[in-house]
Scaffold this motif. Structure first.
Motif, PDB file in Angstrom:
ATOM      1  N   ARG A  83       3.554   1.985   2.981  1.00  0.00           N
ATOM      2  CA  ARG A  83       4.609   2.991   2.814  1.00  0.00           C
ATOM      3  C   ARG A  83       3.974   4.336   2.475  1.00  0.00           C
ATOM      4  N   ASP A  84       4.587   5.405   2.984  1.00  0.00           N
ATOM      5  CA  ASP A  84       4.073   6.756   2.828  1.00  0.00           C
ATOM      6  C   ASP A  84       4.483   7.331   1.476  1.00  0.00           C
ATOM      7  N   SER A  85       3.500   7.868   0.727  1.00  0.00           N
ATOM      8  CA  SER A  85       3.819   8.488  -0.561  1.00  0.00           C
ATOM      9  C   SER A  85       4.180   9.962  -0.422  1.00  0.00           C
ATOM     10  N   GLN A  86       3.764  10.567   0.702  1.00  0.00           N
ATOM     11  CA  GLN A  86       3.956  12.005   0.932  1.00  0.00           C
ATOM     12  C   GLN A  86       3.319  12.849  -0.179  1.00  0.00           C
ATOM     13  N   VAL A  87       2.403  12.262  -0.950  1.00  0.00           N
ATOM     14  CA  VAL A  87       1.774  12.894  -2.113  1.00  0.00           C
ATOM     15  C   VAL A  87       2.852  13.442  -3.051  1.00  0.00           C
ATOM     16  N   VAL A 142       6.971   6.452  -6.184  1.00  0.00           N
ATOM     17  CA  VAL A 142       7.602   5.466  -7.060  1.00  0.00           C
ATOM     18  C   VAL A 142       8.650   4.661  -6.295  1.00  0.00           C
ATOM     19  N   ASP A 143       9.462   5.336  -5.499  1.00  0.00           N
ATOM     20  CA  ASP A 143      10.481   4.631  -4.707  1.00  0.00           C
ATOM     21  C   ASP A 143       9.831   3.647  -3.738  1.00  0.00           C
ATOM     22  N   ALA A 144       8.725   4.082  -3.125  1.00  0.00           N
ATOM     23  CA  ALA A 144       8.015   3.206  -2.186  1.00  0.00           C
ATOM     24  C   ALA A 144       7.456   1.987  -2.907  1.00  0.00           C
ATOM     25  N   ALA A 145       6.854   2.202  -4.075  1.00  0.00           N
ATOM     26  CA  ALA A 145       6.280   1.101  -4.842  1.00  0.00           C
ATOM     27  C   ALA A 145       7.364   0.114  -5.292  1.00  0.00           C
ATOM     28  N   ALA A 174       0.857  -1.186   0.000  1.00  0.00           N
ATOM     29  CA  ALA A 174       0.000   0.000   0.000  1.00  0.00           C
ATOM     30  C   ALA A 174       0.893   1.236   0.000  1.00  0.00           C
ATOM     31  N   VAL A 175       0.685   2.114  -0.971  1.00  0.00           N
ATOM     32  CA  VAL A 175       1.408   3.390  -1.034  1.00  0.00           C
ATOM     33  C   VAL A 175       0.369   4.487  -0.854  1.00  0.00           C
ATOM     34  N   LEU A 176       0.315   5.037   0.361  1.00  0.00           N
ATOM     35  CA  LEU A 176      -0.719   5.993   0.743  1.00  0.00           C
ATOM     36  C   LEU A 176      -0.098   7.138   1.534  1.00  0.00           C
TER      37      LEU A 176
END
Length: 421
Positions: A75-79, A85-88, A36-38
């Motif tokens: 993982r945090d996307s920080q919008v 992309v790095d998190a994904a 989850a990237v949120l």
């Protein structure tokens, strides 16, 4: 002596067999990771992630998915597109996920889709990405059937924003939009709809992240002396833009997309300046399943699901997990995506969006049947591009959050969108 040794051998054999059975039982005690990237670093993003985790917890309570418990690695996307992309990439390359929930904001979801999930063959399910660019990408065959979203396209909010301007009698509107995939898309669409209604668009100005000042952009928007402004931006830059706008004498007549449906934005600007603000959002249908979700969510979190994207996050997670169940253990992203139709089948067995419904679905799917998921946003239906349509609402800010002012049914939304075309 021989008889005694024989008895011992039989006993050892039985013990070995029992241990083997026990080992088999233990082997079934497994965990499957999903990603989850949120945006958990912003106030409105935390509940979206918590709602997704809640759906995972209910699936696990119902016995897990395809024989395993589900672990949602968040993982945090920080919008931020680069952070997202790095998190994904980490979730796909290091954690080996075949399903990715996310992201919030089309500007984050799009680069994840094109540079991470599609190349890796991972299914991506977004709760909160509305750009019509995803539809175009699918029509070109570039999503490879791996992308679904439970949030309606930007066209719905753009149309309802234009409807609000018409209803208020505004003759001219300036548009300020976030300079990313979502903002560019909705900004273009709302301008087209406003002009179709005979409302003048005095300016359409892009807003970039993290600028020290937005005075130049606001000054540009003020040039046409608009009766109202339409804002498709996020709370941090939204606060700075609106403060600048008001300080330079701009009107308090504002129409805002759901990204500004935020206590942070309301509190930082001040409710006294937002009395003429009309918000837009997609909505859950007036259905029993949507009402049941409100009750269920309220019992879990102690508050109603008033924030943006909560019902969409719940349905995105539930549908994706049901598709995993239908695809079976060790399924690939493509396998999971191919089963979405099986769990949102209009002719399938209706199931509720809770642990009991998930358990019932497992039983039906194991027998080769199909199910009709009835969730927080109603009976979800995806078209060939992984898109959904939805009813809409207009809302206003209040002391305690937001309050619905008007509900627009799916039929009325579709009819209005057809009329402005």
């Amino acid at each position: 002596m021989t008889k005694k040794l024989t008895k011992i051998g039989v006993a050892l054999g039985l013990a070995t067999a029992t241990m083997a059975l026990g080992g088999g039982a233990l082997a079934q005690d497994c965990t499957t990771k999903i990603g989850a990237v949120l945006p958990t670093s912003v106030d409105w993003g935390k509940p979206i992630a918590a709602t997704a985790q809640y759906a995972v917890d209910l699936a696990n309570e119902a016995g897990g998915v395809a024989g395993c418990q589900i672990e949602m690695v968040l993982r945090d996307s920080q919008v931020d597109p680069k952070v997202g992309v790095d998190a994904a990439k980490a979730l796909v390359d290091l954690d080996g996920v075949q399903l990715l929930l996310g992201a919030v904001s089309s500007g984050v979801s799009m680069p994840i889709l094109t540079s991470v999930t599609v190349p890796a063959g991972v299914m991506q399910m977004s709760c909160c990405s509305s750009s019509t660019a995803f539809t175009g990408l699918s029509e070109e065959g570039k999503t490879e059937g791996l992308f679904y979203r439970t949030f309606a396209t930007s066209g719905v909010q753009a149309a309802v924003g234009a409807m609000a301007a018409r209803d208020q009698g505004y003759k001219s509107v300036a548009i300020l939009y976030k300079n990313d995939d979502w903002g560019q898309d909705i900004g273009k669409l709302v301008a087209k709809d406003l002009e179709a209604l005979g409302i003048s668009v005095t300016g359409s100005i892009a807003i970039n992240d993290a600028q020290p000042s937005y005075r130049a952009e606001v000054t540009e928007a003020l040039k046409g002396d608009p009766e109202a402004i339409y804002l498709a931006i996020y709370p941090t830059e939204g606060t700075a833009v609106v403060r600048e706008w008001l300080s330079l004498g701009g009107t308090q007549n504002m129409i805002v997309a759901n990204a500004l449906k935020s206590d942070e934005f309301r509190d930082n600007v001040g409710l006294q300046y937002l009395g003429n603000t009309i918000g837009t959002d997609t909505a859950s249908p007036r259905s029993d399943s949507a009402s049941a979700f409100v009750d269920q969510y309220s019992a879990k979190f102690g508050t109603e699901p008033n924030g943006p994207g909560l019902s969409n996050s719940y349905d995105a997670t539930m549908i994706a997990l049901l598709a995993m169940e239908a695809a079976g253990k060790d399924a690939t992203g493509a396998d999971i995506a191919a089963k979405v139709e099986t769990v949102t089948d209009p002719a399938g067995m209706p199931i509720s969006a809770d642990a009991a419904g998930f358990a019932k679905a497992k039983e039906i799917l194991s027998g080769g049947g199909t199910v009709m998921y009835q969730g927080a946003t109603g009976n979800v239906r995806f078209d060939g591009n992984g898109d959904v349509s939805a009813p809409a609402v207009m809302w206003r800010f209040t002391d305690s959050g937001t309050e619905e002012q008007r509900y627009i049914s799916l039929e009325d939304v579709d009819a209005f969108m057809a009329s402005v075309k």
